[in-house]
Design a protein around this motif. Sequence first.
Motif, short mmCIF file in Angstrom:
data_model
loop_
_atom_site.label_atom_id
_atom_site.label_comp_id
_atom_site.label_asym_id
_atom_site.label_seq_id
_atom_site.Cartn_x
_atom_site.Cartn_y
_atom_site.Cartn_z
N VAL A 97 0.86 -1.19 0.00
CA VAL A 97 0.00 0.00 0.00
C VAL A 97 0.89 1.23 0.00
CG1 VAL A 97 -1.73 1.32 1.29
CG2 VAL A 97 -1.88 -1.18 1.19
N LEU A 98 0.61 2.16 -0.92
CA LEU A 98 1.33 3.42 -1.02
C LEU A 98 0.38 4.56 -0.68
CD1 LEU A 98 3.18 2.83 -4.43
CD2 LEU A 98 3.88 2.12 -2.12
N VAL A 99 0.68 5.27 0.40
CA VAL A 99 -0.11 6.43 0.83
C VAL A 99 0.70 7.66 0.45
CG1 VAL A 99 -1.26 7.59 2.75
CG2 VAL A 99 -1.05 5.08 2.75
N ILE A 100 0.16 8.45 -0.46
CA ILE A 100 0.93 9.54 -1.06
C ILE A 100 0.55 10.91 -0.49
CG2 ILE A 100 1.45 10.71 -3.24
CD1 ILE A 100 0.92 8.03 -4.64
N ASP A 101 1.53 11.64 -0.03
CA ASP A 101 1.47 13.08 0.26
C ASP A 101 0.36 13.54 1.20
OD1 ASP A 101 3.62 13.16 -1.42
OD2 ASP A 101 2.63 14.30 -3.01
N VAL A 108 3.16 -1.24 4.19
CA VAL A 108 2.56 0.07 3.95
C VAL A 108 3.67 1.10 3.91
CG1 VAL A 108 0.99 1.83 4.87
CG2 VAL A 108 0.42 -0.60 5.13
N ALA A 109 3.65 1.96 2.89
CA ALA A 109 4.62 3.05 2.78
C ALA A 109 3.89 4.38 2.72
CB ALA A 109 5.49 2.88 1.53
N PHE A 110 4.36 5.32 3.52
CA PHE A 110 3.88 6.69 3.47
C PHE A 110 4.92 7.50 2.71
CE2 PHE A 110 1.54 4.96 6.98
CZ PHE A 110 0.30 5.56 6.88
N ARG A 150 10.79 9.68 1.11
CA ARG A 150 10.81 11.09 0.72
C ARG A 150 10.87 11.19 -0.80
NH1 ARG A 150 15.98 13.05 3.95
NH2 ARG A 150 15.58 14.94 2.73
N LYS A 151 10.19 12.23 -1.34
CA LYS A 151 10.25 12.48 -2.77
C LYS A 151 10.25 13.98 -3.04
CE LYS A 151 5.32 12.27 -3.95
NZ LYS A 151 5.17 13.65 -4.39
N THR A 152 10.65 14.35 -4.25
CA THR A 152 10.72 15.76 -4.62
C THR A 152 9.99 16.07 -5.92
OG1 THR A 152 12.83 15.41 -5.75
CG2 THR A 152 12.93 16.11 -3.43
N THR A 153 9.35 15.07 -6.52
CA THR A 153 8.58 15.27 -7.75
C THR A 153 7.24 14.57 -7.60
OG1 THR A 153 9.19 13.25 -8.94
CG2 THR A 153 10.77 15.09 -9.03
N PRO A 154 6.30 14.78 -8.53
CA PRO A 154 5.02 14.06 -8.46
C PRO A 154 5.17 12.55 -8.61
CG PRO A 154 4.83 15.98 -9.89
CD PRO A 154 6.29 15.82 -9.57
N ASP A 155 6.28 12.10 -9.13
CA ASP A 155 6.55 10.68 -9.37
C ASP A 155 7.22 10.08 -8.13
OD1 ASP A 155 7.54 8.20 -10.17
OD2 ASP A 155 8.31 8.94 -12.07
N GLY A 212 -4.27 8.52 -1.38
CA GLY A 212 -3.65 9.73 -0.85
C GLY A 212 -4.03 11.01 -1.57
N TYR A 213 -3.06 11.90 -1.69
CA TYR A 213 -3.26 13.26 -2.19
C TYR A 213 -2.13 13.55 -3.19
CZ TYR A 213 -3.63 18.32 -2.17
OH TYR A 213 -3.78 19.62 -2.56
N SER A 214 -2.32 14.18 -4.21
CA SER A 214 -3.41 14.81 -4.88
C SER A 214 -3.73 14.02 -6.15
CB SER A 214 -3.03 16.25 -5.21
OG SER A 214 -4.00 16.88 -6.01
N SER A 215 -5.01 13.77 -6.35
CA SER A 215 -5.47 12.90 -7.44
C SER A 215 -4.84 13.23 -8.78
CB SER A 215 -7.00 12.99 -7.56
OG SER A 215 -7.62 12.64 -6.35
N GLU A 216 -4.81 14.51 -9.14
CA GLU A 216 -4.38 14.88 -10.49
C GLU A 216 -2.87 15.09 -10.62
OE1 GLU A 216 -5.43 18.96 -8.71
OE2 GLU A 216 -5.72 16.85 -8.26
N PHE A 217 -2.15 15.05 -9.53
CA PHE A 217 -0.71 15.23 -9.61
C PHE A 217 0.02 13.95 -9.17
CE2 PHE A 217 -2.16 19.71 -9.18
CZ PHE A 217 -1.71 20.15 -10.42
N CYS A 218 0.31 13.83 -7.91
CA CYS A 218 1.16 12.74 -7.44
C CYS A 218 0.49 11.38 -7.50
CB CYS A 218 1.67 13.06 -6.04
SG CYS A 218 2.62 14.60 -6.03
#
Length: 176
Positions: free
Chosen positions: A5-9, A45-47, A79-84, A107-113
């Motif tokens: 599971v990937l929980v983004i931003d 699970v990764a945040f 940690r990340k620094t881009t939408p990818d 997670g957040y944001s549907s249209e970006f990350c």
Amino acid sequence: MKTAVLVIDMQRGLYDDLPRPHEAAEVARRVNALAGRARAAGVPVAFIQHENDVDLEFDSERWQLSSALEVDSRDTKIRKTTPDSFLRTPLEAWLAEHAVQRVVICGYSSEFCVDTTTRRAAALGYEVVLAADAHTSHDKPHATGAFIRAHHNATLADITSFGVPIRAVASADIAF
């Protein structure tokens, strides 16, 4: 099939500030339930946390995970620094270490990350389950957060050219 599971931003500076994203409280509850079921099944699970030098400086208050999230000591933080979420991060190595073949993305944001990470995961050969009601965005001048989520659920699930499925599934219906 081994899953992660990937929980983004879902961070304080993106998720907790007013105005909050569409269905912010409900999405957080769904993410917590999804992550809890994953942990109970032994699924990692990764945040994933975005950072920049402007308003999401590493380890700042705004960079921290949302206060609405339930994080376990077994969870991984990336940690990340881009939408990818894969670009210049240890995510792909972490997935390989766990022999993951399928990712559940929320997670957040549907249209970006969320969108970019979903496409990249599929391009790398991972089956993707997009938690259809557990990703969100803020309202924009051109579209509401609800519309943005619905649009990405339909659009991403319609992509077949990567050769692996991308499915948008209600979070309560995702099995581990």
